[in-house]
Design a protein around this motif. Structure first.
Motif, PDB file in Angstrom:
ATOM      1  N   THR A 154       1.575   3.148  -3.151  1.00 23.63           N
ATOM      2  CA  THR A 154       2.846   3.602  -3.718  1.00 23.63           C
ATOM      3  C   THR A 154       3.395   4.787  -2.950  1.00 23.63           C
ATOM      4  OG1 THR A 154       2.135   2.835  -5.896  1.00 23.63           O
ATOM      5  CG2 THR A 154       3.975   4.387  -5.821  1.00 23.63           C
ATOM      6  N   VAL A 155       2.536   5.727  -2.595  1.00 21.55           N
ATOM      7  CA  VAL A 155       2.980   6.906  -1.843  1.00 21.55           C
ATOM      8  C   VAL A 155       3.492   6.508  -0.467  1.00 21.55           C
ATOM      9  CG1 VAL A 155       2.183   9.040  -0.762  1.00 21.55           C
ATOM     10  CG2 VAL A 155       1.483   8.488  -3.094  1.00 21.55           C
ATOM     11  N   VAL A 156       2.762   5.615   0.199  1.00 18.30           N
ATOM     12  CA  VAL A 156       3.194   5.177   1.534  1.00 18.30           C
ATOM     13  C   VAL A 156       4.525   4.440   1.454  1.00 18.30           C
ATOM     14  CG1 VAL A 156       2.623   3.656   3.453  1.00 18.30           C
ATOM     15  CG2 VAL A 156       0.856   5.099   2.453  1.00 18.30           C
ATOM     16  N   SER A 157       4.703   3.587   0.439  1.00 17.84           N
ATOM     17  CA  SER A 157       5.957   2.864   0.285  1.00 17.84           C
ATOM     18  C   SER A 157       7.109   3.825   0.025  1.00 17.84           C
ATOM     19  CB  SER A 157       5.841   1.862  -0.867  1.00 17.84           C
ATOM     20  OG  SER A 157       4.828   0.917  -0.609  1.00 17.84           O
ATOM     21  N   GLY A 158       6.868   4.840  -0.804  1.00 17.30           N
ATOM     22  CA  GLY A 158       7.905   5.836  -1.054  1.00 17.30           C
ATOM     23  C   GLY A 158       8.298   6.582   0.197  1.00 17.30           C
TER      24      GLY A 158
END
Length: 281
Positions: free
Chosen positions: A224-228
């Motif tokens: 999720t952090v990488v996608s954000g």
């Protein structure tokens, strides 16, 4: 401690000091291995072959030699109690101790059980049940060690105490009522062995399930952090492209009407023709 290796290296520059620090840290770690808890563990390991020789000396039926074997077994059990207590109290826990301590425990107990069964003093099924439980729990600990550590329970400590007392009574050449008493003490140790073994299995399954759930949650959070971060970077790139296009449109629209961006070649040719006609006149 770290200054001595730096001096020996010769010089006092940044590089010698850095080398000295590394050598000093290595020396501290090496010295930490030889603490009192680990020494007691190694003594217990060394007692195993001595205990076996004393117990089996002269066919294994000499009361005197069996008394010596009981003394070696008692020392091993006492060091088992003290090395763990000292390691926890004085922060002497090391990787060597974590591995060697359970090996030493299983070695002395397994040697005693196998020797007693081979002498005919202890039924083989009791030896099989205890050794199967101890080996299985050891493998179970390694199975869940990546997720958590199975703590020692009160039942496990009671099991260890009962096993030690029962095996010690079997090592001695007891007769009469004491021989009957040691049988019931051993039966109590077997019951505690089975019950605590099942409880350890339950704890291992729960800890592994929780550990796997935590790993999945951490992986999902990382994704999720990488996608954000990727979405934010894509938004910045889109804004930069849109800004560049708007500036080009403003520059084109802002030029005077009727004036091409590269001058007026038609007007220049007309003016040149008039100048040539006037010159001819």
């Amino acid at each position: 401690m770290t200054g001595a290796p730096a001096t020996a290296a010769g010089g006092s520059g940044a590089t010698p000091a850095h080398r000295g620090g590394k050598l000093g840290a290595a020396a501290v770690n090496q010295a930490g291995l030889w603490n009192i808890a680990n020494i007691l563990t190694m003594v217990r390991l060394l007692l195993v072959p001595g205990f076996v020789m004393l117990l089996l000396h002269d066919g294994g039926y000499d009361p005197v030699w069996r008394s010596f074997a009981w003394a070696a077994f008692a020392v091993a059990m006492i060091t088992d109690v003290f090395d763990g207590h000292l390691a926890r109290t004085y922060n002497l826990v090391t990787d060597f101790g974590k591995i060697a301590d359970p090996i030493a425990d299983k070695a002395i107990m397994g040697a005693a059980l196998i020797c007693l069964s081979s002498l005919g003093d202890l039924p083989w099924w009791i030896t099989g049940v205890i050794l199967f439980r101890e080996l299985g729990i050891t493998l179970m600990r390694f199975w869940v060690i990546r997720h958590s550590v199975i703590p020692a329970s009160r039942g496990g400590k009671a099991k260890t105490l009962a096993q030690g007392i029962a095996v010690g009574m079997y090592v001695l050449a007891l007769t009469g009522p004491l021989a009957t008493l040691r049988f019931w003490v051993m039966m109590a140790a077997v019951v505690l062995t089975v019950v605590t073994g099942l409880d350890y299995v339950r704890q291992a399954v729960v800890l592994r399930r929780l550990g796997l759930a935590a790993e999945r949650a951490a992986a999902l959070e990382a994704v999720t952090v990488v996608s954000g971060m990727e979405d934010a970077a894509g938004g910045r790139r889109s804004g930069e492209c849109a800004g560049g296009t708007a500036e080009g449109v403003v520059e084109t629209v802002g030029e005077p009407a009727g004036e091409p961006p590269f001058g007026n070649p038609v007007g220049e040719r007309v003016a040149g023709s008039r100048g040539a006609a006037e010159a001819e006149r």
